[in-house]
Enzyme design. Structure first.
Site, mmCIF file in Angstrom:
data_model
loop_
_atom_site.group_PDB
_atom_site.id
_atom_site.type_symbol
_atom_site.label_atom_id
_atom_site.label_comp_id
_atom_site.label_asym_id
_atom_site.label_seq_id
_atom_site.Cartn_x
_atom_site.Cartn_y
_atom_site.Cartn_z
ATOM 1 N N ARG A 166 0.792 -1.291 0.108
ATOM 2 C CA ARG A 166 0.112 0.070 -0.045
ATOM 3 C C ARG A 166 0.847 1.344 -0.071
ATOM 4 O O ARG A 166 0.466 2.232 0.675
ATOM 5 C CB ARG A 166 -0.873 -0.012 1.105
ATOM 6 C CG ARG A 166 -2.053 -1.102 1.255
ATOM 7 C CD ARG A 166 -3.200 -1.205 0.085
ATOM 8 N NE ARG A 166 -3.777 -2.191 0.117
ATOM 9 C CZ ARG A 166 -3.693 -3.402 -0.338
ATOM 10 N NH1 ARG A 166 -2.525 -3.759 -0.998
ATOM 11 N NH2 ARG A 166 -4.518 -4.427 -0.272
ATOM 12 N N SER A 240 -11.481 -0.193 2.416
ATOM 13 C CA SER A 240 -10.653 -0.658 3.485
ATOM 14 C C SER A 240 -10.068 0.846 4.072
ATOM 15 O O SER A 240 -9.205 1.418 3.455
ATOM 16 C CB SER A 240 -9.665 -1.508 3.481
ATOM 17 O OG SER A 240 -9.987 -2.818 3.020
ATOM 18 N N GLU A 336 -5.850 4.194 5.529
ATOM 19 C CA GLU A 336 -5.362 4.169 4.159
ATOM 20 C C GLU A 336 -5.736 5.040 3.399
ATOM 21 O O GLU A 336 -5.001 5.591 2.385
ATOM 22 C CB GLU A 336 -6.041 2.643 3.681
ATOM 23 C CG GLU A 336 -5.206 2.392 2.310
ATOM 24 C CD GLU A 336 -5.802 0.688 1.958
ATOM 25 O OE1 GLU A 336 -6.202 0.486 0.885
ATOM 26 O OE2 GLU A 336 -5.618 0.119 2.830
#
Length: 341
Positions: A166, A240, A336
């Site tokens: 990520r 998410s 995130e």
């Protein structure tokens, strides 16, 4: 011809959390070759610039006092067919899921596990998106971008993109200066199936599939995601909300000694990746609702806007979740999405 900018633009429908926010100006970009002149003019006026794709990974915590560049460029170009592989360039404004489906229809394989991830193609390298055992970096050849700071075009290799879990160079050294314009993929013309994740195996078994094809995997991924994740068109969310924490081997060993049932997976350099949703669920947050801000009742990683939630409410909920996970497990989980304002 460059589309006119829209003053005092409402951003609620341009972010999948549907949070109320406005931009001083919204500038649609339909041709990447307009970026040098557009960005130069904005920077000379001292404007702040924010690049927006599908708005699926962003939290507007306040109004944006500058110009939002809305990337709407389209186009899919087959660059080469090298035996069992193809190289394909895709403009950043293409919808990600539609592109994955198109590639599958063409017999270009390798992206099936990334089906139904919301957003546009341009956001994919920033996050190094991943799901069900596949990450973008596994299928990436290069990224083309405009560097506003150095006023030059960039042609970045996979190594240049410095991708990890990520993360990428676009969230670090090139953050706020590089505008991605095209993403070049290297895909296979031979089926390469990755279906070893438990959720996929259960879905395939339920469908009676014993030797899955790429289409079977695509369909299974879509079915699993639809069953577990809310549709942003129905209930606001950014997918998410927290990254899965990656712990060094010694910290992971201590955590597993105390919580041997914690789901975990090997990461690079001996580190261990843990499922953030498990920590959040064990702290009792799944299905929590505070006003219109809440935690999805089927996936603890997903924070939702039930209708009129504000960014303050959502971020306060996120902070309380982080604090409870830290207190109970000694683990830090990080948001995130990009938080603006």
């Amino acid at each position: 011809m460059i589309a006119p900018a829209l003053p005092d633009a409402d951003l609620r429908d341009l972010n999948t959390l549907h949070l109320p926010a406005r931009a001083a100006r919204l500038q649609p970009v339909d041709d990447a070759t307009d970026l040098p002149s557009l960005t130069e003019a904005l920077l000379q006026r001292g404007e702040r610039i924010l690049v927006l794709g599908g708005g699926s990974n962003i939290v507007f915590a306040a109004d944006f006092p500058g110009t939002v560049l809305q990337m709407r460029t389209r186009g899919i170009e087959l660059l080469a067919h090298d035996g069992c592989t193809v190289r394909v360039a895709v403009a950043v404004g293409e919808n990600w899921h539609d592109w994955v489906g198109h590639a599958l229809d063409q017999g270009w394989y390798g992206l099936e596990n990334l089906a139904l991830i919301p957003g546009t193609v341009g956001a994919a390298p920033v996050q190094n998106i991943g799901a069900y055992g596949v990450e973008l970096v596994d299928r990436l050849e290069r990224v083309e971008a405009w560097d506003m700071q150095d006023r030059r075009w960039l042609d970045l290799t996979v190594a240049d993109c410095a991708m990890s879990y990520r993360d990428s160079v676009f969230k670090r050294r090139l953050a706020g200066r590089a505008i991605i314009t095209r993403v070049v993929f290297r895909l296979s013309t031979r089926p390469e199936v990755r279906a070893d994740y438990a959720d996929l195996q259960r879905e395939l078994a339920a469908c009676g599939v014993t030797s899955p094809t790429p289409r079977d995997v695509f369909d299974a991924v879509c079915a699993v995601r639809r069953a577990k994740l809310p549709d942003p068109a129905v209930i606001g969310n950014a997918g998410s909300f927290f990254r899965n924490p990656v712990l060094p081997a010694d910290e992971a060993a201590r955590l597993l000694a105390a919580h041997p049932d914690a789901p975990h997976y090997p990461a690079t350099d001996g580190a261990v990746k843990f499922a953030a949703a498990w920590f959040i669920d064990r702290c009792g947050w799944k299905g929590t609702r505070r006003g219109d801000a809440g935690v999805h009742d089927r996936q603890a990683l997903v924070l939702v806007n039930h209708g009129q939630a504000t960014a303050d409410q959502l971020l306060k909920l996120a902070a309380d979740i982080q604090a409870s996970v830290r207190e109970r497990f000694g683990v830090d989980i990080e948001p995130e999405p990009l938080i603006v304002g």
